[in-house]
Design a protein around this motif. Structure first.
Motif, PDB file in Angstrom:
ATOM      1  N   LEU A  65       0.701  -1.369   0.038  1.00 11.06           N
ATOM      2  CA  LEU A  65      -0.171   0.360  -0.270  1.00 11.06           C
ATOM      3  C   LEU A  65       0.955   1.286   0.095  1.00 11.06           C
ATOM      4  O   LEU A  65       0.905   2.427  -0.984  1.00 11.06           O
ATOM      5  N   ALA A  66       2.102   0.869   1.022  1.00  9.43           N
ATOM      6  CA  ALA A  66       2.331   2.069   0.928  1.00  9.43           C
ATOM      7  C   ALA A  66       3.798   3.139  -0.461  1.00  9.43           C
ATOM      8  O   ALA A  66       3.444   3.982  -0.906  1.00  9.43           O
ATOM      9  N   ALA A  67       3.903   1.604  -1.291  1.00  8.25           N
ATOM     10  CA  ALA A  67       4.479   1.841  -2.717  1.00  8.25           C
ATOM     11  C   ALA A  67       3.107   2.461  -3.317  1.00  8.25           C
ATOM     12  O   ALA A  67       3.389   2.974  -4.681  1.00  8.25           O
ATOM     13  N   ALA A  68       1.843   2.164  -3.440  1.00  7.35           N
ATOM     14  CA  ALA A  68       1.073   2.855  -4.354  1.00  7.35           C
ATOM     15  C   ALA A  68       0.537   3.995  -3.936  1.00  7.35           C
ATOM     16  O   ALA A  68       0.040   4.847  -4.659  1.00  7.35           O
ATOM     17  N   GLY A  69       1.180   4.299  -2.432  1.00  8.24           N
ATOM     18  CA  GLY A  69       0.818   5.832  -2.062  1.00  8.24           C
ATOM     19  C   GLY A  69      -0.178   6.237  -1.521  1.00  8.24           C
ATOM     20  O   GLY A  69      -0.930   7.185  -1.265  1.00  8.24           O
ATOM     21  N   VAL A  70      -0.326   5.342  -1.018  1.00  6.99           N
ATOM     22  CA  VAL A  70      -1.961   4.909   0.275  1.00  6.99           C
ATOM     23  C   VAL A  70      -1.702   5.437   1.599  1.00  6.99           C
ATOM     24  O   VAL A  70      -0.281   4.944   1.799  1.00  6.99           O
ATOM     25  N   ALA A  71      -1.980   6.249   1.770  1.00  5.04           N
ATOM     26  CA  ALA A  71      -2.424   6.818   3.459  1.00  5.04           C
ATOM     27  C   ALA A  71      -2.481   6.092   3.984  1.00  5.04           C
ATOM     28  O   ALA A  71      -3.624   5.357   4.323  1.00  5.04           O
ATOM     29  N   MET A  72      -1.939   6.073   4.992  1.00 10.24           N
ATOM     30  CA  MET A  72      -1.489   5.039   7.041  1.00 10.24           C
ATOM     31  C   MET A  72      -1.566   6.092   7.843  1.00 10.24           C
ATOM     32  O   MET A  72      -0.264   6.329   8.059  1.00 10.24           O
ATOM     33  N   GLY A  73      -2.072   5.514   8.825  1.00 11.63           N
ATOM     34  CA  GLY A  73      -1.526   6.274  10.071  1.00 11.63           C
ATOM     35  C   GLY A  73      -0.833   4.969  10.999  1.00 11.63           C
ATOM     36  O   GLY A  73       0.018   3.545  10.181  1.00 11.63           O
ATOM     37  N   ASP A  74      -0.082   5.244  12.217  1.00 12.38           N
ATOM     38  CA  ASP A  74       0.940   4.755  12.993  1.00 12.38           C
ATOM     39  C   ASP A  74       0.161   3.651  13.680  1.00 12.38           C
ATOM     40  O   ASP A  74      -0.915   3.887  14.068  1.00 12.38           O
ATOM     41  N   VAL A  75       0.027   2.281  13.230  1.00 18.31           N
ATOM     42  CA  VAL A  75      -1.057   1.348  13.585  1.00 18.31           C
ATOM     43  C   VAL A  75       0.551   0.235  14.356  1.00 18.31           C
ATOM     44  O   VAL A  75       1.392  -0.058  14.315  1.00 18.31           O
ATOM     45  N   LYS A  76      -0.503  -0.002  15.609  1.00 23.65           N
ATOM     46  CA  LYS A  76      -0.234  -0.630  16.972  1.00 23.65           C
ATOM     47  C   LYS A  76      -0.884  -1.960  16.812  1.00 23.65           C
ATOM     48  O   LYS A  76      -1.467  -2.344  16.259  1.00 23.65           O
ATOM     49  N   LEU A  77       0.340  -2.930  17.120  1.00 25.64           N
ATOM     50  CA  LEU A  77       0.371  -4.181  16.205  1.00 25.64           C
ATOM     51  C   LEU A  77       0.177  -4.877  17.278  1.00 25.64           C
ATOM     52  O   LEU A  77       1.158  -5.215  18.754  1.00 25.64           O
ATOM     53  N   GLY A  78      -0.540  -6.369  18.042  1.00 22.20           N
ATOM     54  CA  GLY A  78      -0.732  -6.897  19.577  1.00 22.20           C
ATOM     55  C   GLY A  78      -1.445  -8.222  19.175  1.00 22.20           C
ATOM     56  O   GLY A  78      -2.203  -8.446  17.655  1.00 22.20           O
ATOM     57  N   ILE A  79      -1.407  -8.935  20.380  1.00 25.48           N
ATOM     58  CA  ILE A  79      -2.326 -10.286  19.525  1.00 25.48           C
ATOM     59  C   ILE A  79      -3.280 -10.433  21.575  1.00 25.48           C
ATOM     60  O   ILE A  79      -2.829  -9.317  22.291  1.00 25.48           O
ATOM     61  N   MET A  80      -3.804 -11.214  20.905  1.00 25.47           N
ATOM     62  CA  MET A  80      -5.096 -11.633  22.906  1.00 25.47           C
ATOM     63  C   MET A  80      -4.439 -12.377  23.155  1.00 25.47           C
ATOM     64  O   MET A  80      -3.663 -13.147  22.044  1.00 25.47           O
ATOM     65  N   ILE A  81      -4.767 -12.528  24.532  1.00 23.00           N
ATOM     66  CA  ILE A  81      -4.102 -13.275  25.324  1.00 23.00           C
ATOM     67  C   ILE A  81      -5.631 -14.462  25.761  1.00 23.00           C
ATOM     68  O   ILE A  81      -6.064 -13.767  25.822  1.00 23.00           O
TER      69      ILE A  81
END
Ligand code: PEP
Ligand code: MG
Length: 321
Positions: free
Chosen positions: A165-181
């Protein structure tokens, strides 16, 4: 009491001695947002996206998903929204997508296990989420993670979609990544996971069931569904301690997070975010304001050292009057 709670709507969630927590709400669709905002939740701690799949008569397209996720983060106006990738399987079925019949559906093909197997469906959801992330404060978490390999595989797919998506120039926010326990195996290895992710969210509904090997829906074994059993509290403590050692954030989005008996103990254990059904938000904030974290720490230590569920209930009653 309701009038007292209403006054807390626009306030922070702080203990009597001024420690700040986050109190969020759980949703199943954008339609649930008015209740979230009316009750003064500080974020959405769990967006159960499988409802998008369950309420549709076809696999939701990338654009259909994008519109739903965008609506949620926009309405939350910068407050964090934790979106869980779909948790289909177990007891959640889709008419248009036949999953194999299984003898033990709760130990079978569900959630991230499906996503990592049918990766096109997973990639579609991740693209929709990444596109929506430009419109607010969006976090993503994976359900039913049992092993580091599963998390790494999911993160790898996420990173690939993000790069495309970044290579295609799509805007994105900072995304935090996590898991469910939700699986004891992941709770036990929280120190290893903590080095590779941004946050945990403890799903006690499943975690209690899998730890006690008891189905809450089954009357004959319902007595084993014990949220305050010290075995459960020790797993939760292990996750919080391991996460904080790495400076990572710990939320809880199972029913226990809004349970007035559990909240004092969880405050003492140092849980960062409590996410619950919207009607419980103000009651929880009100309870927090009455409690001192130093006292709750003592309570939590006693609870971790207790022998039974009932003993912990008695400890809480004595500590919270
Ligand atoms: C949980 O397991 O605690 C949870 C929040 O997930 P769900 O209730 O959707 O299974
Ligand atoms: Mg669950």
């Amino acid at each position: 009491q309701r009038a007292e709670w209403a006054l807390l709507k626009d306030q922070q969630s702080t203990s009597a001695d001024g420690k700040t927590f986050v109190v969020g709400a759980n949703i199943g669709s954008p339609k649930d947002l008015p209740a979230v905002l009316d009750n003064g939740a500080e974020g959405v701690g769990l967006y159960r996206t499988e409802f998008l799949y369950m309420e549709s008569d076809h696999l939701p397209t990338e654009d259909e998903q994008f519109e739903a996720y965008k609506a949620v983060v926009e309405k939350m106006a910068g407050k964090p929204v934790t979106v869980r990738t779909m948790d289909i399987g177990g007891d959640k079925h889709l008419s248009y997508w036949k999953l194999p019949e299984e003898e033990n559906p709760f130990l079978g093909y569900r959630a991230i296990r499906i996503s990592l197997d049918q990766t096109e469906i997973f990639r579609t959801q991740l693209r929709a989420l990444l596109r929506a992330s430009a419109f607010g404060n969006l976090w993503i978490m994976f359900p039913m993670i049992a092993t580091l390999a599963e998390f790494r595989a999911a993160k790898q797919i996420y990173t690939e979609e993000r790069e495309k998506l970044a290579a295609a120039g799509v805007a994105m926010g900072d995304v935090k990544l996590g898991i469910m326990i939700e699986i004891p195996a992941a709770a036990m290895l929280a120190d290893k996971f903590a080095k590779e992710l941004d946050f945990f969210s403890i799903g006690t509904n499943d975690l209690i069931g899998y730890t006690m090997a008891a189905d809450r829906g089954n009357d004959k074994v319902a007595y084993l569904y014990q949220p305050y059993n010290p075995s459960i509290l020790r797993l939760i403590n292990n996750v919080i301690t391991a996460a904080h050692k790495e400076g990572k954030f710990v939320a809880m989005c199972g029913e226990m997070a809004g349970d007035p008996v559990a909240v004092p103990v969880l405050m003492g254990l140092g849980l960062d975010e409590f996410s619950m059904s919207a009607p419980s938000v103000l009651q929880t904030r009100s309870l927090m304001k009455k409690l001192n974290t130093a006292d709750m720490k003592v309570l939590a230590e006693k609870a971790l050292d207790a022998e039974t569920n009932d003993e912990v209930i008695a400890l809480v009653e004595a500590a919270v009057k």
